[in-house]
Design an enzyme around this catalytic site. Structure first.
Site, mmCIF file in Angstrom:
data_model
loop_
_atom_site.group_PDB
_atom_site.id
_atom_site.type_symbol
_atom_site.label_atom_id
_atom_site.label_comp_id
_atom_site.label_asym_id
_atom_site.label_seq_id
_atom_site.Cartn_x
_atom_site.Cartn_y
_atom_site.Cartn_z
ATOM 1 N N HIS A 1 -10.152 -13.365 5.000
ATOM 2 C CA HIS A 1 -10.376 -14.557 5.682
ATOM 3 C C HIS A 1 -12.030 -14.470 6.279
ATOM 4 C CE1 HIS A 1 -5.945 -14.864 6.016
ATOM 5 N NE2 HIS A 1 -6.152 -16.321 5.747
ATOM 6 N N ASP B 1 -6.640 -17.216 -4.609
ATOM 7 C CA ASP B 1 -6.385 -17.346 -3.288
ATOM 8 C C ASP B 1 -7.235 -18.404 -2.910
ATOM 9 O OD1 ASP B 1 -5.365 -16.959 -0.510
ATOM 10 O OD2 ASP B 1 -5.612 -14.949 -0.889
#
Length: 435
Positions: free
Chosen positions: A261, A334
């Site tokens: 992230h 993703d």
């Protein structure tokens, strides 16, 4: 997944389906209606009412594909998160991010192929049922793929409504393949009752690094062979329920101490190590008929020396996953709003490169307008060939056909969903495998 708070107070999520480091807090929501303990057979059956009207002509994949314009085909590749608990919710977040006020208008503007749901979209069973029905109504040409991350445990987007089923590490510790399949079947059955037709699960990563900040208990364990068997059983369970599943995160996110992230993990496995440690669960998922495989925003220099993350690597997505492992289904990225994939390129270029690498489903781009515009331009210029675009759309349509919603999106019923969500059978299942 890690959540952020947007300007309007709605949750803006850093990750869609995958490497979530923690469960984003769900808004306060009433509990699901008490489940009936009667008619278990009916509770497990398909939860449908008369479908939305769809064109009858060209009802096969090729026929549907032939009716789509280039812009509509590009729209099929995108699955953003939309803001609001109803299709007609007026949201400043939608306006700012997408240039349209309501979820329905965003779908119409971009001709979207899918939407992903998060806790901020969830208040009650009846509300989610109406939301998914109305989102489908906003897509009159091709039914939407409506996805969510319901791994159970840490990442459980629908936890306010659904049975609290065990996490992957608990299932793995049981050693019971039948239990893995049964939990996935129950999860898929409850999602389908809500109008969700794709779950970004199971996690196929092997938790071989105890310092891993994003996988941990989300994995079935640290033994590749045992994880592979559990993953294969879970894929079959989702198939039993009638919804699509997605194994994640290819080529394997288990051996890193970096959170994708906020950074770009580098995993230095040799090809031989990858084949032994990372590949077996993904091969098992493919062998079990998994509908989709999600890429990871990680660099594996021994598999691709370019320093690009796997999400943007043709050697990994096309060469390894498609050509060597033989995967024929949908490749999903993703979430494209994660820092791990945005280090080298802007949001338009990220989307284009993901398609060129082999991705079919572009999940949660940071800037949908820029990403959509860039992919359309790349198709019109020939950088992305029309054949390449058609291949992705064909795979996405084939997924719909396999799961029974190519031309008609079943309407779900709150009354019937109440017989499935947190049913007695599923509550017993949550207690552990039968002995």
């Amino acid at each position: 997944m890690v959540g952020r708070i947007g300007a309007t107070g709605l949750l803006v999520f850093a990750l869609a389906a995958c490497s979530g480091g923690g469960q984003a807090a769900a808004p306060s929501a009433p509990a699901a209606p008490p489940a009936s303990d009667q008619s278990p057979a009916a509770a497990e059956s398909a939860i449908t009412t008369p479908p939305l009207a769809r064109p009858k002509a060209g009802s096969d994949v090729r026929g549907v594909l032939s009716r789509l314009t280039t812009e509509e085909k590009v729209g099929q590749l995108f699955m953003p998160v939309l803001y609001g608990t109803a299709a007609d919710t007026v949201s400043g977040e939608n306006q700012t991010r997408y240039g349209a006020q309501t979820p329905a208008k965003v779908i119409a503007k971009y001709k979207l192929g899918g939407v992903i749901l998060f806790p901020a979209n969830v208040k009650s069973t009846a509300q989610v049922v109406k939301l998914t029905n109305d989102l489908q109504a906003a897509s009159p040409k091709v039914p939407l793929i409506i996805g969510t991350d319901q791994e159970n445990g840490l990442v459980s987007r629908m936890s306010a409504l659904m049975t609290d089923l065990p996490s992957a590490d608990r299932i793995g510790a049981s050693g019971d393949l039948g239990y893995s399949r049964a939990v996935a079947r129950a999860t898929g059955t409850e999602l389908k009752a809500l109008g969700v037709n794709m779950d970004f699960a199971p996690v196929a990563d092997v938790n071989i690094n105890p310092k891993n900040p994003v996988i941990g208990k989300r994995a079935f364990g640290d033994d590749p062979r045992k994880v592979a068997r559990m993953v294969g059983a879970a894929v079959k369970g989702f198939g039993d329920s009638g919804i699509a599943s997605s194994a994640k995160h290819f080529p394997g996110h288990g051996d890193t101490a970096t959170d994708s992230h906020t950074g770009l993990p580098v995993i230095k496995h040799t090809r031989a190590q990858w084949e032994r440690l990372d590949a077996p669960p993904f091969q098992a998922a493919i062998d079990a008929g998994v509908d989709a495989v999600m890429s990871a925003h990680i660099v594996m220099p021994k598999l691709d020396s370019s320093s690009d993350p796997a999400t943007l690597s043709k050697k990994i997505l096309t060469g390894l996953l498609r050509d060597e492992l033989g995967f024929k289904g949908v490749i999903s990225t993703d979430a494209l709003n994660m820092d791990g994939v945005r280090k080298k390129y802007d949001d338009g270029e990220v989307a284009v490169r993901a398609v060129l690498a082999g991705a079919d489903l572009l999940l949660m781009p940071y800037d949908l307008k820029k990403a959509h515009t860039a992919v359309v331009a790349a198709v019109k210029s020939g950088r992305i060939s029309k054949e390449r675009l058609d291949a992705s759309v064909t795979r996405l349509l084939t997924l719909r056909q396999k799961r029974g919603f190519l031309t008609e999106a079943p309407r779900v019923s709150a009354e019937r969903a109440a017989t499935v969500l947190r049913s007695a059978k599923h509550r017993r299942l949550a207690q552990g495998p039968a002995r």
